[in-house]
Write a protein that holds these residues in place. Structure first.
Motif, short mmCIF file in Angstrom:
data_model
loop_
_atom_site.label_atom_id
_atom_site.label_comp_id
_atom_site.label_asym_id
_atom_site.label_seq_id
_atom_site.Cartn_x
_atom_site.Cartn_y
_atom_site.Cartn_z
N ARG A 155 7.17 -5.30 -7.98
CA ARG A 155 5.76 -5.67 -8.13
C ARG A 155 5.40 -6.86 -7.24
N ILE A 156 6.29 -7.84 -7.19
CA ILE A 156 6.04 -9.04 -6.37
C ILE A 156 6.05 -8.68 -4.89
N VAL A 157 6.99 -7.83 -4.49
CA VAL A 157 7.08 -7.42 -3.08
C VAL A 157 5.82 -6.69 -2.66
N VAL A 158 5.32 -5.79 -3.51
CA VAL A 158 4.09 -5.05 -3.21
C VAL A 158 2.91 -6.01 -3.10
N GLN A 159 2.80 -6.95 -4.03
CA GLN A 159 1.70 -7.91 -4.00
C GLN A 159 1.67 -8.69 -2.69
N HIS A 160 2.81 -9.16 -2.25
CA HIS A 160 2.87 -9.96 -1.03
C HIS A 160 2.60 -9.10 0.21
N ALA A 161 3.08 -7.87 0.20
CA ALA A 161 2.83 -6.97 1.33
C ALA A 161 1.34 -6.70 1.48
N MET A 197 6.43 0.90 -2.65
CA MET A 197 5.63 0.71 -1.45
C MET A 197 4.86 1.98 -1.08
N ALA A 198 5.47 3.14 -1.32
CA ALA A 198 4.82 4.41 -0.97
C ALA A 198 3.53 4.60 -1.77
N LEU A 199 3.45 4.02 -2.95
CA LEU A 199 2.25 4.16 -3.78
C LEU A 199 1.04 3.46 -3.16
N VAL A 200 1.30 2.45 -2.30
CA VAL A 200 0.20 1.74 -1.64
C VAL A 200 0.21 2.02 -0.13
N ASP A 201 0.90 3.08 0.26
CA ASP A 201 0.92 3.55 1.65
C ASP A 201 1.52 2.52 2.61
N ILE A 202 2.60 1.87 2.19
CA ILE A 202 3.34 0.94 3.05
C ILE A 202 4.76 1.47 3.21
N ARG A 203 5.21 1.61 4.45
CA ARG A 203 6.53 2.17 4.73
C ARG A 203 7.61 1.09 4.70
N VAL A 204 8.75 1.44 4.14
CA VAL A 204 9.95 0.61 4.25
C VAL A 204 10.76 1.18 5.41
N LEU A 205 10.82 0.44 6.51
CA LEU A 205 11.47 0.94 7.72
C LEU A 205 12.99 0.77 7.67
#
Length: 224
Positions: A155-161, A197-205
């Motif tokens: 949750r914290i990682v998503v918030q900061h991204a 991350m996929a739920l907010v359309d952000i890729r983990v490369l």
């Protein structure tokens, strides 16, 4: 015999100018930083003594101020100079990554992460936030823990991204043990973060694990 009495091809500075930094040993590189030795010992000899005393170049560079300044031939001025050199190196690599496409420069990413994390005595989990062209927006340490583990909260990682308006991220953490091989827990949290991350359309490369002499890439292992 003083270094100035050595053959030109064996003097660290001249050797570096002729053959490049890669041709120098750890002791020779350290001797260039030290500049001078102590009574009865030239700079290269002092460098060898220091590497033997601390056990490795990594341990010397990661020593606390008190440990560093207690060593013979060192002191507060040298400690300040060394910390400045290390920080200059980190900033140089960071600026390179901000100009380059990170996903196509894995070697540069490895160097940057190693410069940040390989000396840490506790586990640090950090995130590199990237724009839609995979250029680095910034790097941020998010969690730190005991010598064995760092608690990571998706949750914290998503918030900061989202706060950084990132289109993609690269995850990284160190293993203070020095062994870079990812654990089952590392793989499990990577999977959870990728799903979040996929739920907010952000890729983990990628997810890099930093050890003493190796940096392991999840993408290269086929785990992402």
């Amino acid at each position: 015999m003083a270094i100035t009495d050595w053959p030109l091809s064996e003097r660290p500075r001249e050797k570096m100018l002729q053959l490049g930094t890669q041709a120098l040993s750890d002791a020779e590189l350290l001797a260039i930083f030290l500049r001078t030795g102590i009574a009865g010992t030239d700079a290269v000899g002092l460098a060898r003594q220091l590497l033997q005393q601390f056990g490795s170049l990594r341990a010397l560079l990661g020593a606390s101020k008190a440990e560093f300044c207690q060593a013979r031939g060192l002191g507060e001025a040298k400690y300040v100079q060394l910390q400045a050199v290390l920080e200059l190196s980190r900033r140089f690599l960071q600026q390179q990554l901000q100009r380059e496409t990170v996903f196509t420069e894995p070697a540069l990413v490895r160097k940057y992460l190693s410069s940040l994390l390989s000396q840490e005595q506790r586990e640090i989990f950090m995130v590199l936030y990237l724009d839609n062209q995979h250029r680095m927006i910034c790097a941020e340490p998010l969690f730190q823990g005991t010598i064995d583990a760092s608690p990571v909260y998706p949750r914290i990682v998503v918030q900061h991204a989202l706060r950084h308006n990132a289109a993609a991220v690269i995850l990284a953490h160190n293993h203070p043990s020095g062994v870079a091989e990812p654990s089952r827990a590392d793989r499990a949290i990577t999977e959870r973060l990728t799903q979040a991350m996929a739920l907010v359309d952000i890729r983990v490369l990628d997810h890099f694990v930093v050890g003493d002499a190796e940096v392991v890439s999840f993408a290269e292992r086929g785990w992402l």
